[in-house]
Structures are given as C-alpha cells and as structure tokens.
Design a protein around this motif. Structure first.
Motif, PDB file in Angstrom:
ATOM      1  N   ASP B 205      12.076  15.025   1.637  1.00 30.54           N
ATOM      2  CA  ASP B 205      11.885  14.518   2.990  1.00 30.54           C
ATOM      3  C   ASP B 205      11.555  13.024   2.944  1.00 30.54           C
ATOM      4  OD1 ASP B 205      11.283  14.023   5.545  1.00 30.54           O
ATOM      5  OD2 ASP B 205       9.531  15.344   5.669  1.00 30.54           O
ATOM      6  N   SER B 206      12.369  12.237   3.636  1.00 34.47           N
ATOM      7  CA  SER B 206      12.189  10.791   3.536  1.00 34.47           C
ATOM      8  C   SER B 206      10.894  10.321   4.205  1.00 34.47           C
ATOM      9  CB  SER B 206      13.396  10.047   4.126  1.00 34.47           C
ATOM     10  OG  SER B 206      13.594  10.481   5.445  1.00 34.47           O
ATOM     11  N   ASN B 207      10.218  11.229   4.928  1.00 41.53           N
ATOM     12  CA  ASN B 207       8.912  10.851   5.498  1.00 41.53           C
ATOM     13  C   ASN B 207       7.793  10.938   4.476  1.00 41.53           C
ATOM     14  OD1 ASN B 207       9.908  10.422   8.071  1.00 41.53           O
ATOM     15  ND2 ASN B 207       9.869  12.627   8.498  1.00 41.53           N
ATOM     16  N   SER B 208       8.078  11.578   3.328  1.00 41.36           N
ATOM     17  CA  SER B 208       7.003  11.776   2.354  1.00 41.36           C
ATOM     18  C   SER B 208       6.861  10.612   1.380  1.00 41.36           C
ATOM     19  CB  SER B 208       7.217  13.088   1.603  1.00 41.36           C
ATOM     20  OG  SER B 208       8.477  13.098   0.976  1.00 41.36           O
ATOM     21  N   TYR B 209       7.701   9.613   1.506  1.00 44.28           N
ATOM     22  CA  TYR B 209       7.546   8.417   0.666  1.00 44.28           C
ATOM     23  C   TYR B 209       8.047   7.181   1.402  1.00 44.28           C
ATOM     24  CZ  TYR B 209      12.490   9.356  -0.391  1.00 44.28           C
ATOM     25  OH  TYR B 209      13.834   9.594  -0.306  1.00 44.28           O
ATOM     26  N   THR B 210       7.553   6.027   0.988  1.00 44.51           N
ATOM     27  CA  THR B 210       7.999   4.771   1.580  1.00 44.51           C
ATOM     28  C   THR B 210       9.480   4.570   1.260  1.00 44.51           C
ATOM     29  OG1 THR B 210       5.884   4.001   0.760  1.00 44.51           O
ATOM     30  CG2 THR B 210       7.246   2.375   1.855  1.00 44.51           C
ATOM     31  N   PRO B 211      10.281   4.165   2.232  1.00 46.45           N
ATOM     32  CA  PRO B 211      11.714   3.971   1.956  1.00 46.45           C
ATOM     33  C   PRO B 211      11.925   3.041   0.764  1.00 46.45           C
ATOM     34  CG  PRO B 211      11.255   3.659   4.287  1.00 46.45           C
ATOM     35  CD  PRO B 211       9.939   3.858   3.624  1.00 46.45           C
ATOM     36  N   ILE B 212      12.858   3.423  -0.103  1.00 43.53           N
ATOM     37  CA  ILE B 212      13.120   2.612  -1.289  1.00 43.53           C
ATOM     38  C   ILE B 212      14.190   1.589  -0.918  1.00 43.53           C
ATOM     39  CG2 ILE B 212      13.745   2.666  -3.728  1.00 43.53           C
ATOM     40  CD1 ILE B 212      12.939   5.679  -3.650  1.00 43.53           C
ATOM     41  N   ALA B 213      13.729   0.457  -0.396  1.00 45.97           N
ATOM     42  CA  ALA B 213      14.650  -0.595   0.017  1.00 45.97           C
ATOM     43  C   ALA B 213      15.069  -1.367  -1.222  1.00 45.97           C
ATOM     44  CB  ALA B 213      13.971  -1.516   1.017  1.00 45.97           C
ATOM     45  N   GLN B 214      16.358  -1.333  -1.523  1.00 46.55           N
ATOM     46  CA  GLN B 214      16.842  -2.006  -2.731  1.00 46.55           C
ATOM     47  C   GLN B 214      17.375  -3.395  -2.381  1.00 46.55           C
ATOM     48  OE1 GLN B 214      17.562   1.991  -5.220  1.00 46.55           O
ATOM     49  NE2 GLN B 214      19.205   0.494  -5.238  1.00 46.55           N
ATOM     50  N   GLY B 215      16.897  -4.383  -3.095  1.00 50.59           N
ATOM     51  CA  GLY B 215      17.237  -5.751  -2.752  1.00 50.59           C
ATOM     52  C   GLY B 215      18.213  -6.400  -3.720  1.00 50.59           C
ATOM     53  N   ILE B 216      19.013  -7.310  -3.172  1.00 47.07           N
ATOM     54  CA  ILE B 216      19.909  -8.110  -4.016  1.00 47.07           C
ATOM     55  C   ILE B 216      19.504  -9.572  -3.872  1.00 47.07           C
ATOM     56  CG2 ILE B 216      21.653  -8.226  -2.167  1.00 47.07           C
ATOM     57  CD1 ILE B 216      23.782  -8.430  -4.391  1.00 47.07           C
ATOM     58  N   VAL B 217      19.527 -10.300  -4.966  1.00 46.92           N
ATOM     59  CA  VAL B 217      19.185 -11.708  -4.901  1.00 46.92           C
ATOM     60  C   VAL B 217      20.035 -12.467  -5.928  1.00 46.92           C
ATOM     61  CG1 VAL B 217      17.269 -11.626  -6.582  1.00 46.92           C
ATOM     62  CG2 VAL B 217      17.214 -13.297  -4.722  1.00 46.92           C
ATOM     63  N   MET B 218      20.428 -13.676  -5.535  1.00 50.34           N
ATOM     64  CA  MET B 218      21.153 -14.523  -6.487  1.00 50.34           C
ATOM     65  C   MET B 218      20.113 -15.250  -7.326  1.00 50.34           C
ATOM     66  SD  MET B 218      24.208 -16.208  -4.294  1.00 50.34           S
ATOM     67  CE  MET B 218      23.438 -16.334  -2.704  1.00 50.34           C
ATOM     68  N   VAL B 219      20.392 -15.416  -8.587  1.00 53.45           N
ATOM     69  CA  VAL B 219      19.424 -16.109  -9.428  1.00 53.45           C
ATOM     70  C   VAL B 219      20.069 -17.313 -10.095  1.00 53.45           C
ATOM     71  CG1 VAL B 219      17.856 -14.202  -9.825  1.00 53.45           C
ATOM     72  CG2 VAL B 219      19.862 -14.421 -11.249  1.00 53.45           C
ATOM     73  N   GLY B 220      19.237 -18.157 -10.638  1.00 53.75           N
ATOM     74  CA  GLY B 220      19.755 -19.365 -11.270  1.00 53.75           C
ATOM     75  C   GLY B 220      19.798 -20.486 -10.253  1.00 53.75           C
ATOM     76  N   THR B 221      19.901 -21.712 -10.746  1.00 53.80           N
ATOM     77  CA  THR B 221      19.840 -22.841  -9.835  1.00 53.80           C
ATOM     78  C   THR B 221      21.084 -23.714  -9.888  1.00 53.80           C
ATOM     79  OG1 THR B 221      18.451 -23.761 -11.557  1.00 53.80           O
ATOM     80  CG2 THR B 221      17.355 -23.113  -9.516  1.00 53.80           C
ATOM     81  N   LYS B 222      22.049 -23.346 -10.758  1.00 48.27           N
ATOM     82  CA  LYS B 222      23.267 -24.155 -10.839  1.00 48.27           C
ATOM     83  C   LYS B 222      24.194 -23.813  -9.679  1.00 48.27           C
ATOM     84  CE  LYS B 222      23.540 -24.485 -15.864  1.00 48.27           C
ATOM     85  NZ  LYS B 222      23.637 -23.208 -16.558  1.00 48.27           N
ATOM     86  N   THR B 223      24.571 -24.833  -8.909  1.00 48.85           N
ATOM     87  CA  THR B 223      25.370 -24.563  -7.709  1.00 48.85           C
ATOM     88  C   THR B 223      26.757 -24.031  -8.054  1.00 48.85           C
ATOM     89  OG1 THR B 223      25.591 -26.945  -7.749  1.00 48.85           O
ATOM     90  CG2 THR B 223      24.412 -25.986  -5.868  1.00 48.85           C
TER      91      THR B 223
END
Lengths: 223, 254
Positions: B205-223
């Motif tokens: 039951d998705s009410n029994s735990y905090t939603p597992i929000a999966q994130g995407i992020v770009m890394v590195g600083t070279k344009t």
C-alpha cells in the motif's frame, strides 16, 4: 559511529585464527612429510583462496549455506545451524579465506628443518607426536608466529566474502570493513575515517611487532 | 642520452593517450541506481537509436554513485533512487541545474517460493528466518521498507530477522539464492525472468511509506558535455521513456 564493528572484526579474526592454527599444524605436517599422490592437489586447493577473488568464495558460500540447498538445508534441519547471515558462517568463510596465510608459513617452517634433526629423534625412539611437539614445533616458532599474525591480519582485512554472505547485521556480521564501506556510501566521512584510522593503527602495530620479533630486535628484552 | 630520449618518448606516448577524445565524444556515461538496472537498458537502447549517442551504464547504489561523483567520477547524468542525493549534488555546485523527479518507485514484498503468496503477516512466522531489505541508511527502498514495517507496528518483533543488502540488487540476490525467505524490493526488478519465474510478489500500500521520488540530475561543469547530457535528460521525460518506466512498475506523472 560505535566500537561494535571494530570489536566484532577482532573477535572474528581471533576465533578464525585460533581454529586455523589448530587445524593448520596437522595439515602442514602432512603436506611437508607425506608422499601421498594427492598431495599436489591438496596443496593447490589450499593455495586457491590466494588467487580466487573473494567474490567467488562469497558466491559459492551464499549458495552452499542457503537453506534451500543440500548442505545449508541439512545444517539448519538437523543441527539447527544457520550459516548464512551469521557469525559462525563468517568464521567458516574466513577460515577458508585465510587458510593459505596460515599453512604456507608453517609448511615452509617444517620443510626448512634439517632432516637430521628428525632422524636423530626417531633413533632415540620418540613417537611422531612427541617429535612434533618437542622437536619440530619449538624449531618453527617464528613460522607459527608469522602464520598466526598473517591470518589474523588477513581476516581483519576481509571484505568481499563478508559483503556477500554477511547481510550487514549490526553486532553479528557488520564488521569494520563493511561499516567503512557503509559510512562512505552514506557520505559520513568522519565515521569512515574513525574506523579506518583505528584499523590502520592496530594492524600497523601487529605487523610491526612480528617484524620486530622475527628480526630479533626484541631479543634484549626477553630471551 | 638514451635515457632522456626514452623518457621523452614515454611522455609523448602518454600525452597522446591523454588527449584522444574522438572515440569518446559520442558517448554518455549514465550513473544509475540499481533499481533502474533493467528499465534503463531499454531506455538507453531507445535513446541511442533516436540520437546516435551511445550510453555506458554504471549501476550501483545511489549513495555510492553520489560519493563517486563528489570525488570526480566522470559521469554525465545521475539517475538516483531518491531526491536526496541529486539535491545534495546540486547544493554542492556539482550540478548545473536542479534535479527533477522522473518516476516514482514502488515497493513490493517478494517471496522466492513459487508456492507462497507473500503477505505482511507472514513476516512474523517462525519459518521466516531472514527478511531481506536494502540498507535503509543508503538505499531509499530500504528506508521505505522500514517505514512499512513501522506502519504495521512490526518493526520491533522482526528486527532480529532483518538482513541488509547493499542495494536492491543484492537484496534480490539474497532472496533468489534462498538465503532469505522473503524480502522487500523494488517493483521494477521483480519482472526480470529470474525473479518472476521463481516467486511471487505483493504490491505494498503506497500509503504505508513515503513516495519514492526518483530524481535525475546532470553532473559535471563542462558545457560541451552538457548538450549530450541534456539530450538524455529530456529523453527520460519523453512519452516513450515514461511508457517504458510504467511498464517496469514505476508510476509516472501523467
């Protein structure tokens, strides 16, 4: 951050080393003096943990110890022993993993003793066991010390096998090397540093003591 | 004299090796949390087919990947199992843009025995000796599992049975080998043949735990690298990718 993983690590290393020492003396004796045909095979098997990645051992242990399989099932049903995710399981795995580190020094100790020494003892009518206890073992003390310390240190440094069959249970299977890995992953560099430094300091002292003793630097303090 | 020229040759050789980017230019390195292991292969294949950019996948737990990125690992994009680690990278200035949620992960209770249907009450049985879950300290699916146990007020009675996998993959490995009789894992991994054929799972039951929000992020600083990374970043929000994610048991924003 707690002392528990460190204490567990040294407990594991101590138990493993003591059992290994008791088992490795007869094994090395046999390897040194036997003329059996199977000797090269046994010798090879003893050395295998040196070259095999710990993950191979861990993988096979995980499968063998699993209650679904013959060995693990038999152990858990008849003896009530659970080897996977347990301290006894870690001891068994560590023993296999550190076996060559105990056997090799003792074996080279035995083979390094001149045969005339044994022959003289035989001529004096001593039994094999008496010769081992009173002639051979006293002559290979440095080898025994080296084997003991190397197995101890190698078990302290064990990681791959424990990672695969330990299950990371605090106080039971979460040894220091796993705790370090865990803390680095959780980005707690402080805690990781604490465990690492303690391990570094203790293992440094242990190895230094061996080299001092075997190098004869401590002779003037005790003879 | 010979020695100096030899040294120069060696240096020259290494400098050549160092600046030979042509073979790497059309590649993208994706750091992927282990729950995404199977879906990402399909998504990456679709991405390569559409854009011609090859992807190298590095699969590990989100925490380890983040630690590696912070120490300069050459990854272009991080697909984490939560928002905490991507957020941390952004706050430390290691990401050019704020992370975004690309999918919500679902937690399941899995039993490796084909004849049992897993239920929460089963955890209390004596026949269940070990319950596998991912390390709650570093793996979001592990902390979600702890929340479920707390939600059912079972945590204290089963705590001694818990064994912690390094991540979702190792947790599955504990169950598939039979070393643990039951466990909590990501829904996205139970469709794989080795797990689907062998056992059964129960969606929690998705009410029994905090939603597992999966994130995407770009890394590195070279344009220069960012254009490729951005292409992937946009691709994961495309209908095509979101459909694949849904197929693998994630819930997505529709």
């Amino acid at each position: 951050m707690s002392w528990e993983p460190l204490i567990l690590t040294f407990k594991l290393a101590l138990v493993t080393t003591l059992i290994l020492l008791v088992l490795s003396i007869p094994l090395s004796y046999w390897l040194a003096y036997s003329k059996a045909r199977a000797k090269p095979i046994i010798q090879t098997l003893v050395s295998m943990p040196l070259v095999l990645p710990p993950t191979v051992l861990g993988f096979y242990f995980l499968i063998a110890f699993s209650p679904n399989n013959a060995l693990g099932g038999w152990l858990s049903e008849t003896l009530g022993i659970q080897l996977v995710f347990s301290f006894p399981g870690l001891v068994l795995a560590s023993m296999l993993y550190s076996l060559p580190f105990m056997v090799h020094p003792i074996l080279s100790g035995f083979t390094g003793i001149h045969t005339s020494l044994r022959e003289a003892a035989v001529l004096m009518g001593k039994s094999k066991f008496e010769i081992l206890l009173h002639v051979l073992l006293p002559n290979i003390k440095p080898a025994l010390l080296t084997g003991t310390v190397l197995s101890f240190a190698h078990t302290v440094g064990e990681f791959g096998v424990v990672l695969m069959i330990g299950g990371n249970i605090p106080g039971k299977t979460k040894v220091a090397s796993i705790a370090i890995y865990d803390e680095v992953e959780a980005l707690n560099y402080g805690a990781a540093n604490f465990y690492s430094l303690v391990l570094f300091a203790i293992t440094f002292c242990i190895l230094l003591t061996v080299y001092l003793i075997n190098g004869g630097y401590l002779k003037k303090f005790w003879k | 004299m010979f020695r100096i020229s030899y040294l120069l040759w060696v240096l020259l050789l290494f400098s050549q090796l160092g600046c030979n980017p042509s073979s790497k230019s059309q590649r993208l390195t994706l750091a992927v949390s282990s729950n995404m292991q199977f879906s990402i292969e399909e998504i990456a294949a679709r991405f390569t087919a559409t854009t011609g950019i090859e992807c190298d996948l590095v699969v590990a737990s989100s925490g380890k990947l983040t630690a590696q990125i912070m120490e300069g690992a050459p990854f272009d994009v991080l697909l984490s199992a939560d928002m905490k680690y991507p957020q941390m990278l952004f706050q430390n200035g290691m990401a050019p843009a704020a992370p975004k949620v690309y999918a919500y992960g679902q937690l399941v209770l899995y039993s490796p025995n084909a004849n049992t249907d897993p239920k929460m009450e089963m955890l209390l049985k004596d026949s269940i000796v070990h319950i596998a879950l991912a390390n709650p300290k570093t793996a979001p699916y592990g902390s979600a599992a702890m929340e479920v146990l707390e939600h059912h007020a079972m945590l204290d009675s089963v705590r001694h049975k818990l064994v912690y996998g390094e991540n979702v993959s190792q947790t599955n490995q504990f169950m598939v080998t039979g070393a643990a009789q039951i466990g909590f894992t990501a829904k996205s991994t139970v469709f794989t043949p080795s797990m689907a054929n062998q056992g059964n799972w129960l969606a929690l039951d998705s009410n029994s735990y905090t939603p597992i929000a999966q994130g995407i992020v770009m890394v590195g600083t070279k344009t220069k690298e960012h254009q490729k990374a951005e292409a992937f970043y946009n691709f994961i929000f495309s209908d095509e990718s979101q459909k694949i994610l849904k197929k693998y048991g994630y819930s997505v924003n529709e």
